[in-house]
Design a protein around this motif. Structure first.
Motif, mmCIF file in Angstrom:
data_model
loop_
_atom_site.group_PDB
_atom_site.id
_atom_site.type_symbol
_atom_site.label_atom_id
_atom_site.label_comp_id
_atom_site.label_asym_id
_atom_site.label_seq_id
_atom_site.Cartn_x
_atom_site.Cartn_y
_atom_site.Cartn_z
ATOM 1 N N ALA A 145 0.907 12.968 2.653
ATOM 2 C CA ALA A 145 0.086 12.092 1.820
ATOM 3 C C ALA A 145 0.475 12.289 0.360
ATOM 4 O O ALA A 145 1.022 13.335 -0.011
ATOM 5 C CB ALA A 145 -1.388 12.411 2.024
ATOM 6 N N LYS A 156 0.333 13.342 -3.488
ATOM 7 C CA LYS A 156 -0.189 14.599 -4.002
ATOM 8 C C LYS A 156 -1.592 14.440 -4.580
ATOM 9 O O LYS A 156 -2.434 15.323 -4.445
ATOM 10 C CB LYS A 156 0.761 15.154 -5.076
ATOM 11 C CG LYS A 156 0.378 16.527 -5.599
ATOM 12 C CD LYS A 156 1.355 17.030 -6.633
ATOM 13 C CE LYS A 156 2.717 17.310 -6.058
ATOM 14 N NZ LYS A 156 3.628 17.936 -7.053
ATOM 15 N N THR A 157 -1.864 13.321 -5.236
ATOM 16 C CA THR A 157 -3.174 13.102 -5.852
ATOM 17 C C THR A 157 -3.808 11.847 -5.285
ATOM 18 O O THR A 157 -3.139 11.002 -4.683
ATOM 19 C CB THR A 157 -3.046 12.951 -7.376
ATOM 20 O OG1 THR A 157 -2.244 11.790 -7.666
ATOM 21 C CG2 THR A 157 -2.379 14.173 -7.996
ATOM 22 N N GLN A 158 -5.113 11.697 -5.505
ATOM 23 C CA GLN A 158 -5.824 10.525 -5.023
ATOM 24 C C GLN A 158 -5.309 9.257 -5.688
ATOM 25 O O GLN A 158 -5.241 8.192 -5.074
ATOM 26 C CB GLN A 158 -7.328 10.688 -5.294
ATOM 27 C CG GLN A 158 -8.197 9.629 -4.648
ATOM 28 C CD GLN A 158 -8.063 9.584 -3.131
ATOM 29 O OE1 GLN A 158 -7.951 10.623 -2.484
ATOM 30 N NE2 GLN A 158 -8.075 8.397 -2.545
ATOM 31 N N SER A 159 -4.920 9.373 -6.965
ATOM 32 C CA SER A 159 -4.406 8.206 -7.688
ATOM 33 C C SER A 159 -3.054 7.771 -7.141
ATOM 34 O O SER A 159 -2.633 6.616 -7.327
ATOM 35 C CB SER A 159 -4.283 8.522 -9.189
ATOM 36 O OG SER A 159 -3.490 9.678 -9.390
ATOM 37 N N GLU A 180 0.793 4.880 0.853
ATOM 38 C CA GLU A 180 -0.042 5.788 1.640
ATOM 39 C C GLU A 180 0.670 7.075 2.024
ATOM 40 O O GLU A 180 0.034 8.050 2.403
ATOM 41 C CB GLU A 180 -0.504 5.086 2.925
ATOM 42 C CG GLU A 180 -1.311 3.816 2.675
ATOM 43 C CD GLU A 180 -1.646 3.078 3.964
ATOM 44 O OE1 GLU A 180 -1.331 3.612 5.051
ATOM 45 O OE2 GLU A 180 -2.204 1.977 3.874
ATOM 46 N N SER A 230 0.842 -1.205 0.000
ATOM 47 C CA SER A 230 0.000 0.000 0.000
ATOM 48 C C SER A 230 0.874 1.251 0.000
ATOM 49 O O SER A 230 1.750 1.399 0.845
ATOM 50 C CB SER A 230 -0.911 0.019 1.230
ATOM 51 O OG SER A 230 -1.816 -1.061 1.191
ATOM 52 N N LYS A 271 -2.349 7.421 -4.054
ATOM 53 C CA LYS A 271 -2.619 6.497 -2.960
ATOM 54 C C LYS A 271 -3.196 5.227 -3.560
ATOM 55 O O LYS A 271 -4.313 5.208 -4.085
ATOM 56 C CB LYS A 271 -3.622 7.136 -1.979
ATOM 57 C CG LYS A 271 -3.731 6.429 -0.656
ATOM 58 C CD LYS A 271 -4.586 7.227 0.320
ATOM 59 C CE LYS A 271 -4.630 6.543 1.682
ATOM 60 N NZ LYS A 271 -5.424 7.318 2.666
ATOM 61 N N ARG A 272 -2.444 4.121 -3.492
ATOM 62 C CA ARG A 272 -2.838 2.939 -4.248
ATOM 63 C C ARG A 272 -2.346 1.662 -3.585
ATOM 64 O O ARG A 272 -1.489 1.689 -2.705
ATOM 65 C CB ARG A 272 -2.303 3.021 -5.676
ATOM 66 C CG ARG A 272 -0.766 3.130 -5.751
ATOM 67 C CD ARG A 272 -0.336 3.739 -7.068
ATOM 68 N NE ARG A 272 1.116 3.699 -7.266
ATOM 69 C CZ ARG A 272 1.960 4.598 -6.768
ATOM 70 N NH1 ARG A 272 1.516 5.582 -6.015
ATOM 71 N NH2 ARG A 272 3.250 4.504 -7.032
ATOM 72 N N SER A 319 -1.761 10.335 -12.512
ATOM 73 C CA SER A 319 -3.034 11.010 -12.280
ATOM 74 C C SER A 319 -4.061 10.703 -13.364
ATOM 75 O O SER A 319 -5.263 10.824 -13.130
ATOM 76 C CB SER A 319 -2.823 12.521 -12.193
ATOM 77 O OG SER A 319 -2.197 13.009 -13.372
ATOM 78 N N GLU A 349 -2.315 2.532 -13.194
ATOM 79 C CA GLU A 349 -2.770 2.337 -11.814
ATOM 80 C C GLU A 349 -1.628 1.919 -10.896
ATOM 81 O O GLU A 349 -1.539 2.372 -9.750
ATOM 82 C CB GLU A 349 -3.892 1.294 -11.801
ATOM 83 C CG GLU A 349 -5.167 1.797 -12.470
ATOM 84 C CD GLU A 349 -6.212 0.714 -12.628
ATOM 85 O OE1 GLU A 349 -5.885 -0.474 -12.343
ATOM 86 O OE2 GLU A 349 -7.350 1.020 -13.044
#
Length: 380
Positions: free
Chosen positions: A251, A253-256, A237, A235, A258-259, A346, A341
């Motif tokens: 965290a 920088k982008t939601q993508s 994170e 992960s 975090k994977r 992004s 992914e």
């Protein structure tokens, strides 16, 4: 909005007569208050009236600037402190500081804001194309653009504050951006690099990079709690960066960014063995110094460079290991969407833009295999 103005006559004890122009903008709907602007002129009343009409034209045409003698250096320092520092991440702010101090202030710093003209900025851009003030080498178009955008943003704020009438960075001819093709090792060179790393502290981080392709900060922030040994997932994170010699964990920088990434079996076994050898707990760093503390970003990059030099390996940036991972995935026919992914890009388009040359090669090989399967019959 329309402006109105009137004159105030002032007589000093010395006998000198001046006129203060007081201009007012029509009251705003939200506040109901009039905005006032002032200018003082010397001369006769007729000259003052002419100056008043010119002043109104400046205000209505938005060419008015406050009478300020602030230098570019002082303004940029204020701009970063007041408008940048609290709005962006510490690493981004550090980039602003480094770029302005090294490339902008040495050229424009002692000039007043109003003195900087479009031609000055254009000459500066052309000079960076020819020679970096730090290395003496020509600078990459993308790097020049990033530095230029810092100056342009500062000047845009100066316009908003009515310190200058227009942005001298408007309508500048920029060097043509070149499509980036990452420099990577071949499969044989990757295997040789890993063989050289066996038995050293570089083996585990290199295995993680080649198999998963993390960003440097993502790698340095990894802890054992981020590994799901039962299901074979890693992960992402956190991101560990160094700002002003201080380690900061933040965290992605982008939601993508975090994977969760599936770990290849060989790497998973290496991680299991490493954790057992260290008798590590969940909050321990995976890539760490002998005392268990995380590396500073630049220190780890230097460690990687020393490894390459010691082993006589071809120079690579540490970030190129991430490109190697991506290139291997795409060359093996793995879907660009899956690669996106896993890499935490992004968007799908980012992956396509960076690795278009790899995908063209894969597409050509696919066409050749299709042609061979359908139309090339074995000879009797």
């Amino acid at each position: 909005m329309p402006f109105t103005a009137h004159l105030r006559k002032r007589e000093a004890k010395s006998g000198i007569t001046t006129y203060q122009i007081v201009a007012e903008e029509e009251a705003g709907y939200s506040t109901g208050k009039r905005k006032r602007f002032y200018r003082t002129v010397k001369g006769s009343k007729k000259e003052a009236e002419k100056a008043m009409h010119n002043f109104i034209n400046e205000l209505e045409n938005r060419t008015f600037t406050k009478d300020s003698k602030i230098t570019v250096k002082d303004f940029i320092h204020q701009w970063i402190e007041l408008y940048i520092k609290d709005q962006l991440s510490p690493t981004t702010v550090q980039h602003y500081v480094v770029q302005t101090e090294n490339y902008i202030i040495p050229v424009f710093g002692d000039m007043y804001l109003q003195q900087v003209k479009n031609i000055d900025v254009q000459k500066w851009v052309f000079s960076l194309q020819k020679k970096s003030p730090l290395t003496g080498n020509p600078m990459a178009p993308k790097t020049i653009k990033n530095i230029f955008l810092n100056l342009s943003a500062a000047m845009k704020k100066a316009v908003m504050l009515e310190l200058i009438p227009k942005n001298p960075c408007d309508n500048i001819t920029m060097p043509k951006l070149e499509r980036f093709h990452p420099d990577v090792y071949s499969i044989e060179e990757v295997e040789h690099m890993l063989d050289c790393a066996k038995g050293t502290s570089m083996y585990l981080p290199l295995m993680i990079e080649i198999c998963i392709g993390l960003r440097r900060g993502e790698l340095l922030a990894l802890k054992w709690k981020h590994i799901d040994f039962e299901n074979g997932y890693l992960s992402v994170e956190e991101n560990l960066v160094t700002v002003n010699n201080e380690r900061i964990t933040k965290a992605p920088k982008t939601q993508s960014g975090k994977r969760s990434i599936q770990i290849p079996a060989t790497l998973l076994a290496l991680l299991k063995d490493t954790k057992a050898e260290r008798k590590a707990n969940g909050n321990d760093y995976i890539i760490c110094q002998k005392d268990g503390s995380p590396y500073k970003s630049d220190s780890f990059t230097q460690k990687f460079r020393r490894f390459l030099e010691t082993q006589g390996l071809k120079h690579l940036r540490f970030h190129d290991l991430r490109h190697i991972n991506a290139t291997i995935m795409l060359s093996l026919g793995i879907s660009p969407k899956v690669a996106q992914e896993r890499l935490g890009h992004s968007s799908y388009q980012v992956t396509m833009d960076i690795y278009s040359h790899v995908l063209k090669k894969v597409e050509k090989e696919a066409a050749e295999k299709l042609d061979e399967a359908l139309f090339e019959k074995p000879s009797a």
